[in-house]
Design a protein around this motif. Sequence first.
Motif, PDB file in Angstrom:
ATOM      1  N   GLU A 143       0.830  -1.210   0.000  1.00 41.13           N
ATOM      2  CA  GLU A 143       0.000   0.000   0.000  1.00 41.13           C
ATOM      3  C   GLU A 143       0.865   1.262   0.000  1.00 41.13           C
ATOM      4  O   GLU A 143       0.521   2.258  -0.635  1.00 41.13           O
ATOM      5  CB  GLU A 143      -0.911   0.003   1.232  1.00 41.13           C
ATOM      6  CG  GLU A 143      -1.914  -1.143   1.290  1.00 41.13           C
ATOM      7  CD  GLU A 143      -2.949  -1.060   0.189  1.00 41.13           C
ATOM      8  OE1 GLU A 143      -3.184   0.046  -0.324  1.00 41.13           O
ATOM      9  OE2 GLU A 143      -3.523  -2.117  -0.163  1.00 41.13           O
ATOM     10  N   GLN A 146       2.168   2.403  -3.408  1.00 40.48           N
ATOM     11  CA  GLN A 146       1.210   3.147  -4.226  1.00 40.48           C
ATOM     12  C   GLN A 146       1.256   4.639  -3.913  1.00 40.48           C
ATOM     13  O   GLN A 146       1.063   5.482  -4.794  1.00 40.48           O
ATOM     14  CB  GLN A 146      -0.202   2.607  -3.980  1.00 40.48           C
ATOM     15  CG  GLN A 146      -0.406   1.168  -4.420  1.00 40.48           C
ATOM     16  CD  GLN A 146      -1.831   0.702  -4.188  1.00 40.48           C
ATOM     17  OE1 GLN A 146      -2.760   1.494  -4.140  1.00 40.48           O
ATOM     18  NE2 GLN A 146      -2.020  -0.607  -4.049  1.00 40.48           N
ATOM     19  N   GLU A 200      -1.788  -2.376  12.331  1.00 43.82           N
ATOM     20  CA  GLU A 200      -3.160  -2.128  11.895  1.00 43.82           C
ATOM     21  C   GLU A 200      -3.469  -0.635  11.869  1.00 43.82           C
ATOM     22  O   GLU A 200      -4.118  -0.130  10.951  1.00 43.82           O
ATOM     23  CB  GLU A 200      -4.146  -2.853  12.813  1.00 43.82           C
ATOM     24  CG  GLU A 200      -4.207  -4.364  12.588  1.00 43.82           C
ATOM     25  CD  GLU A 200      -5.270  -5.034  13.438  1.00 43.82           C
ATOM     26  OE1 GLU A 200      -5.632  -4.456  14.493  1.00 43.82           O
ATOM     27  OE2 GLU A 200      -5.738  -6.122  13.063  1.00 43.82           O
ATOM     28  N   LEU A 203      -1.690   0.903   8.895  1.00 44.39           N
ATOM     29  CA  LEU A 203      -2.378   0.536   7.653  1.00 44.39           C
ATOM     30  C   LEU A 203      -3.612   1.410   7.448  1.00 44.39           C
ATOM     31  O   LEU A 203      -3.915   1.822   6.319  1.00 44.39           O
ATOM     32  CB  LEU A 203      -2.773  -0.940   7.689  1.00 44.39           C
ATOM     33  CG  LEU A 203      -3.388  -1.511   6.404  1.00 44.39           C
ATOM     34  CD1 LEU A 203      -2.427  -1.370   5.232  1.00 44.39           C
ATOM     35  CD2 LEU A 203      -3.768  -2.978   6.604  1.00 44.39           C
ATOM     36  N   MET A 204      -4.299   1.721   8.534  1.00 45.11           N
ATOM     37  CA  MET A 204      -5.469   2.598   8.453  1.00 45.11           C
ATOM     38  C   MET A 204      -5.056   4.000   7.993  1.00 45.11           C
ATOM     39  O   MET A 204      -5.712   4.617   7.140  1.00 45.11           O
ATOM     40  CB  MET A 204      -6.154   2.667   9.811  1.00 45.11           C
ATOM     41  CG  MET A 204      -7.390   3.560   9.839  1.00 45.11           C
ATOM     42  SD  MET A 204      -8.053   3.766  11.497  1.00 45.11           S
ATOM     43  CE  MET A 204      -6.725   4.712  12.271  1.00 45.11           C
ATOM     44  N   LYS A 207      -4.279   3.942   4.262  1.00 44.82           N
ATOM     45  CA  LYS A 207      -5.511   3.918   3.468  1.00 44.82           C
ATOM     46  C   LYS A 207      -6.122   5.315   3.390  1.00 44.82           C
ATOM     47  O   LYS A 207      -6.601   5.740   2.330  1.00 44.82           O
ATOM     48  CB  LYS A 207      -6.510   2.944   4.092  1.00 44.82           C
ATOM     49  CG  LYS A 207      -6.157   1.478   3.927  1.00 44.82           C
ATOM     50  CD  LYS A 207      -6.325   1.039   2.473  1.00 44.82           C
ATOM     51  CE  LYS A 207      -6.140  -0.456   2.323  1.00 44.82           C
ATOM     52  NZ  LYS A 207      -6.283  -0.889   0.904  1.00 44.82           N
ATOM     53  N   ARG A 208      -6.095   6.010   4.516  1.00 43.31           N
ATOM     54  CA  ARG A 208      -6.643   7.368   4.533  1.00 43.31           C
ATOM     55  C   ARG A 208      -5.821   8.299   3.642  1.00 43.31           C
ATOM     56  O   ARG A 208      -6.377   9.133   2.917  1.00 43.31           O
ATOM     57  CB  ARG A 208      -6.666   7.894   5.966  1.00 43.31           C
ATOM     58  CG  ARG A 208      -7.435   9.217   6.112  1.00 43.31           C
ATOM     59  CD  ARG A 208      -7.536   9.635   7.563  1.00 43.31           C
ATOM     60  NE  ARG A 208      -6.242  10.024   8.100  1.00 43.31           N
ATOM     61  CZ  ARG A 208      -6.057  10.407   9.355  1.00 43.31           C
ATOM     62  NH1 ARG A 208      -7.055  10.417  10.205  1.00 43.31           N
ATOM     63  NH2 ARG A 208      -4.851  10.768   9.783  1.00 43.31           N
ATOM     64  N   GLN A 210      -4.127   7.395   1.009  1.00 38.99           N
ATOM     65  CA  GLN A 210      -4.441   7.036  -0.372  1.00 38.99           C
ATOM     66  C   GLN A 210      -5.726   7.710  -0.843  1.00 38.99           C
ATOM     67  O   GLN A 210      -5.817   8.190  -1.977  1.00 38.99           O
ATOM     68  CB  GLN A 210      -4.572   5.513  -0.499  1.00 38.99           C
ATOM     69  CG  GLN A 210      -3.263   4.767  -0.436  1.00 38.99           C
ATOM     70  CD  GLN A 210      -3.455   3.266  -0.513  1.00 38.99           C
ATOM     71  OE1 GLN A 210      -4.555   2.751  -0.269  1.00 38.99           O
ATOM     72  NE2 GLN A 210      -2.404   2.539  -0.831  1.00 38.99           N
ATOM     73  N   GLU A 211      -6.728   7.752   0.033  1.00 40.60           N
ATOM     74  CA  GLU A 211      -7.995   8.391  -0.323  1.00 40.60           C
ATOM     75  C   GLU A 211      -7.812   9.888  -0.533  1.00 40.60           C
ATOM     76  O   GLU A 211      -8.368  10.466  -1.482  1.00 40.60           O
ATOM     77  CB  GLU A 211      -9.023   8.142   0.784  1.00 40.60           C
ATOM     78  CG  GLU A 211     -10.395   8.733   0.527  1.00 40.60           C
ATOM     79  CD  GLU A 211     -11.103   8.151  -0.692  1.00 40.60           C
ATOM     80  OE1 GLU A 211     -12.038   8.795  -1.192  1.00 40.60           O
ATOM     81  OE2 GLU A 211     -10.691   7.054  -1.143  1.00 40.60           O
ATOM     82  N   ARG A 214      -6.170  10.373  -3.839  1.00 40.29           N
ATOM     83  CA  ARG A 214      -7.124  10.139  -4.939  1.00 40.29           C
ATOM     84  C   ARG A 214      -7.987  11.390  -5.160  1.00 40.29           C
ATOM     85  O   ARG A 214      -8.191  11.820  -6.301  1.00 40.29           O
ATOM     86  CB  ARG A 214      -8.008   8.939  -4.606  1.00 40.29           C
ATOM     87  CG  ARG A 214      -8.948   8.532  -5.731  1.00 40.29           C
ATOM     88  CD  ARG A 214      -9.951   7.509  -5.268  1.00 40.29           C
ATOM     89  NE  ARG A 214     -10.858   8.069  -4.275  1.00 40.29           N
ATOM     90  CZ  ARG A 214     -11.907   8.830  -4.584  1.00 40.29           C
ATOM     91  NH1 ARG A 214     -12.162   9.151  -5.852  1.00 40.29           N
ATOM     92  NH2 ARG A 214     -12.688   9.292  -3.631  1.00 40.29           N
TER      93      ARG A 214
END
Length: 355
Positions: A143, A146, A200, A203-204, A207-208, A210-211, A214
């Motif tokens: 992740e 990316q 964990e 990773l959260m 992900k945030r 990445q959003e 985007r």
Amino acid sequence: MAENEIIPIEMVLPHKIPLIPLNGKPIFPGIFTPIMLSNADDIAAVNEALNTNGGILGMVLVKQEANPMAIENLYEIGTVAKVVKRINLPDDSINIFISTLKRFKIKKALSKEPPLMAAVEYLDDVGEVTDEIKALTRALISEMKQITENNPLFSEEMRLNMVNIDHPGKIADFFTSILNIEKEEQQKILETIDIHERMEKVLMFIKREQELLRIQKKIQSEINEKIEKSQREYFLREELKAIKQELGMPGDAKSSDYQKFKEKIDSFKFTGEVLETVTQELEKFQLMEPNSSEYIVTRNWLDLICSLPWNQTSNKEFNLEEAVKILEEDHYGLKDVKERIAEYLAVRKLKSDSK
């Protein structure tokens, strides 16, 4: 103890260390980084570390600003580091290069005034490297790649460190240190001793991030599309205008209006202030885009100027008494206005000219 026996780091690290408060973000274990210090208390803490325990000191995030700084104003958990190199700067500040080692927890304050000293307890990561931990490690690296791809904020050195770090806990720490998240959230990661829970949480955050990237790319793409469309329309209009001129065809509505206004204004043969004002508005009209809000206002103003009878005079005789009668019949009240109009008409009649 044998000469070649490996000594655990817990036996080397002192349990009484000077502390340096951090106002920015927390520093994680396993990192080699420079820090510039200008505060006299911080420099005193570095001197204490170099003179008494081989350059070992603690880096702790400030929880609440205070002057003077006290241990109660710091978070309980920080990172112990070793001063590898010290450079004195001309302005009496110093630049130190530190190698961060592991987490610690403040057990007791040993000084109430700077430089701050504390008794500490060193913290080890909790949790075995299970298959689930290995899977989380792969997910973190995948992740994170990316996010770093085509991102100038992440250097090649950072990308190499991502694949060279072999311990899951250190990977989570390294990713947290380079993510753009609030210092309070980074401190929570620093305080998380359990490896699984820490990974964990990281990773959260990935992900945030990445959003957010985007959404950022989407906004940039929409803005670029609008700019490209506007530029394309402008060049096409200019090309169309040039083609029409080459073929002797009439131009667009704006060019036609400009030409009409210019010819009309030239025919009036304005002079002085009137000429200056009208010419200025005409030039402004030529540079305006038809879609702008001022375009219609300026066009209506020029249209009004061109519709006025500038070069026409009338020698028609008028009866002053009849004019006053018409004013009284058509307009109720407005005594002062009517009197002013009557005075103007009387003067015009006496002078017998049109000025």
